[in-house]
Design an enzyme around this catalytic site. Structure first.
Site, mmCIF file in Angstrom:
data_model
loop_
_atom_site.group_PDB
_atom_site.id
_atom_site.type_symbol
_atom_site.label_atom_id
_atom_site.label_comp_id
_atom_site.label_asym_id
_atom_site.label_seq_id
_atom_site.Cartn_x
_atom_site.Cartn_y
_atom_site.Cartn_z
ATOM 1 N N GLU A 174 -17.768 0.497 27.954
ATOM 2 C CA GLU A 174 -17.563 -0.583 28.795
ATOM 3 C C GLU A 174 -16.838 -1.581 28.005
ATOM 4 O O GLU A 174 -17.320 -2.055 27.087
ATOM 5 C CB GLU A 174 -18.780 -1.084 29.363
ATOM 6 C CG GLU A 174 -19.388 -0.055 30.488
ATOM 7 C CD GLU A 174 -18.483 0.613 31.390
ATOM 8 O OE1 GLU A 174 -17.565 -0.027 31.754
ATOM 9 O OE2 GLU A 174 -18.601 1.683 31.733
ATOM 10 N N THR A 175 -15.987 -2.132 28.241
ATOM 11 C CA THR A 175 -14.715 -2.525 27.647
ATOM 12 C C THR A 175 -14.003 -3.534 28.521
ATOM 13 O O THR A 175 -14.181 -3.561 29.723
ATOM 14 C CB THR A 175 -13.839 -1.258 27.494
ATOM 15 O OG1 THR A 175 -14.543 -0.325 26.687
ATOM 16 C CG2 THR A 175 -12.500 -1.567 26.914
ATOM 17 N N THR A 176 -13.129 -4.339 27.877
ATOM 18 C CA THR A 176 -12.231 -5.180 28.664
ATOM 19 C C THR A 176 -10.834 -5.025 28.099
ATOM 20 O O THR A 176 -10.652 -4.859 26.887
ATOM 21 C CB THR A 176 -12.661 -6.654 28.662
ATOM 22 O OG1 THR A 176 -11.992 -7.350 29.719
ATOM 23 C CG2 THR A 176 -12.360 -7.348 27.346
ATOM 24 N N SER A 194 -14.253 -4.346 23.183
ATOM 25 C CA SER A 194 -15.377 -3.717 23.868
ATOM 26 C C SER A 194 -16.667 -3.764 23.073
ATOM 27 O O SER A 194 -16.664 -3.827 21.848
ATOM 28 C CB SER A 194 -15.020 -2.251 24.136
ATOM 29 O OG SER A 194 -16.103 -1.533 24.662
#
Length: 558
Positions: free
Chosen positions: A367-369, A386
């Site tokens: 889960e990361t941006t 992330s």
């Protein structure tokens, strides 16, 4: 003109106008002569655009936006996670790569885990924690390409951490896992579960502890995180939980400037970062896809989807066999990305049948941006950051308002694996920024989502290159992604026509059909700079809460 002829003329004109405005994607691109910041949260995009308007560089804006995202998407990213970036300098036309993924603590060894009767890498908890690289990455980028004072770029994030922000739709949904993640972490429950539960949609969420940590970083620089008060809080938290992190593990860490790797796809050049990230899988997948022409029936046709699904399996089999920290293992990147190897792998695709058992190949040895920014000069930052899992390790640093990542979960305990756990080694990494160019067109793009990323990159590139989509249409187009069950299991969006889904099923693909805009496909952003016209374009995925925000022009006196 006779009334019936006049009516026919008006109807024809109306139909023509409607046809010209008919399209398959929902949003338009943002187009401006000024800068653009594209992120998965509107307030983060606005923060970056404000920094550009103050004379900040693309890097200044990217750091500001990323810092805000750490506040507003705390399960996805933050100062407890890692960072990778690609920077394109418009003046020199040079690409720079930055790997700021942290290493395993000196004391985190296979023997340490065996002594605790651990037989597989922990997915959560203190032994899944590696040194966070984000703040060091920001520092390296700012030292080289920043314009504004360091402290200025953190002011928007400090504001939102202290004053709060209304929780948006998708982030509210991701927050639902917090009670489970923090079941064994009282600090996490205190910080992230106000009144004992996830904040409601639109509820104002504040994180004063994180505001304190960000002020320390803004005032004292990266030293605050790796040698100062934040470092001491990280070490205290680790020690209280029996962790192995030492002061030297933090203080001696530094990011690595790397040369991006690339391949030619049709008449475009596509760039990714080298291992320990998984970008080479996107490039290998494109090489396999290039062996045959794109289907004339479109990107969501049976033939095209089947080819891409099978290419993904071949590339991912190689990725899982060979990817590791190149300082510890020989990763045959050159061989994996050779055109002849791609053609050989492509020959293994049966055009009429899904292959459920795909072994790795033997490449020749040699889960990361996510956010993207382009400034008014055309400089581009493609940046991804992330915590790995939602809320990372499930451990919050005491008194500092952020979680520690769980990247160590991606190590192997198999001594024959190139990715086996070792002190000061970086794990196999999923987060990858990307860049592509042809002539005057330069695109910074990325699509987050763990193992989804290489195949999502390849689909985006194909939509732009093979099917002439603009960057917004390519981000929004229906996608498939890898299933955790692997084999012939594929996750795919319901916008693919039922007849196509049925035909794919008869070929042996086992389809998990999701909603029209599923976050399982990742959430992407893209910016494009036309160096001839001096015009910038921005796009933001409809699968996120974000926007491509243009820099406001200087219409008011300072």
């Amino acid at each position: 003109m006779h009334n019936s002829l006049r009516l026919a003329f008006v109807l024809a004109l109306l139909i023509s106008t409607m046809s010209a405005q008919d399209r398959s994607h929902a949003r338009s691109m943002v187009i401006t002569r000024y800068g653009i910041v594209a992120t998965s949260h509107v307030q983060a995009s606005q923060a970056g655009a404000q920094i550009l308007a103050r004379g900040g560089s693309a890097v200044d804006a990217a750091i500001a936006a990323n810092a805000v995202l750490g506040v507003t998407e705390p399960m996805m990213n933050g100062i407890g996670g890692d960072l990778f970036a690609i920077y394109w300098d418009a003046k020199t036309a040079k690409l720079y790569g930055l790997n700021s993924s942290g290493w395993a603590p000196q004391g985190l060894t296979v023997e340490h885990l065996k002594a605790r009767d651990v037989t597989a890498m922990p997915v959560h908890g203190i032994d899944s924690v590696t040194v966070p690289g984000a703040v060091a990455g920001w520092n390296a980028l700012h030292d080289r390409f920043g314009h504004l004072p360091w402290k200025d770029v953190f002011q928007p994030a400090i504001f939102y951490a202290e004053k709060g922000y209304p929780v948006p739709e998708l982030i509210h949904g991701f927050w639902e896992d917090a009670p489970e993640m923090f079941a064994n972490d009282a600090e996490g429950r205190r910080v992230y579960l106000p009144n004992g539960k996830p904040p409601a949609l639109g509820q104002i969420f504040q994180n004063p502890d994180l505001a304190k940590a960000l002020r320390l970083v803004a005032t004292d620089g990266a030293n605050a995180f790796y040698r100062g008060e934040i470092a001491r809080a990280i070490l205290s938290t680790s020690q209280a939980l029996g962790g192995t992190m030492s002061a030297d593990d933090l203080a001696q860490f530094s990011p690595e400037w790397v040369d991006p790797i690339s391949t030619a796809y049709r008449d475009w050049t596509i760039y990714e970062l080298p291992p320990n990230g998984q970008g080479m899988a996107a490039l290998e997948m494109l090489n396999i896809m290039e062996a045959t022409p794109p289907s004339p029936d479109g990107p969501l046709s049976v033939a095209e989807l089947h080819k891409k699904i099978e290419a993904m399996k071949l590339a991912y089999a190689d990725l899982e066999r060979y990817n590791a920290d190149p300082r510890f293992a020989e990763v045959p990147v050159k061989g994996l990305l050779s055109k002849n190897y791609g053609k050989d792998r492509a020959k293994l695709i049966d055009p009429n049948k899904a292959n459920c058992e795909v072994p790795p190949g033997t490449p020749p040895v040699s889960e990361t941006t996510y956010l993207s920014v382009v400034d008014r000069d055309g400089n581009i930052v493609s940046l991804i950051q992330s915590n790995y899992d939602g809320f990372g390790s499930g451990i919050s640093v005491r008194g500092m308002g952020f979680v520690l990542q769980n990247r160590g979960a991606l190590f192997s305990l198999d001594p024959s694996s190139p990715n086996v756990l070792a002190p000061r080694k970086r794990p196999y990494h999923t987060i990858i920024p990307a860049f592509m160019q042809r002539g005057d067109q330069h695109i910074g793009f990325g699509i987050m989502g763990g193992p989804n990323q290489p195949l999502a990159h390849a689909q985006f590139v194909s939509d732009v290159v093979d099917y002439g989509m603009n960057i917004q249409a390519a981000l929004e187009n229906a996608r498939f992604t890898v299933s955790p069950h692997r084999g012939c299991n594929i996750v795919i969006e319901s916008r693919v026509k039922p007849g196509v889904l049925q035909k794919l099923s008869t070929m042996g693909h086992m389809l998990d059909v999701r909603r029209e805009y599923s976050t399982s496909m990742g959430r992407g952003q893209a910016v494009l700079h036309d160096s001839h016209a001096k015009v910038n374009y921005g796009a933001s995925d409809a699968r996120a809460d974000g926007a491509a925000e243009p820099e406001p022009p200087p219409v008011f006196p300072k």
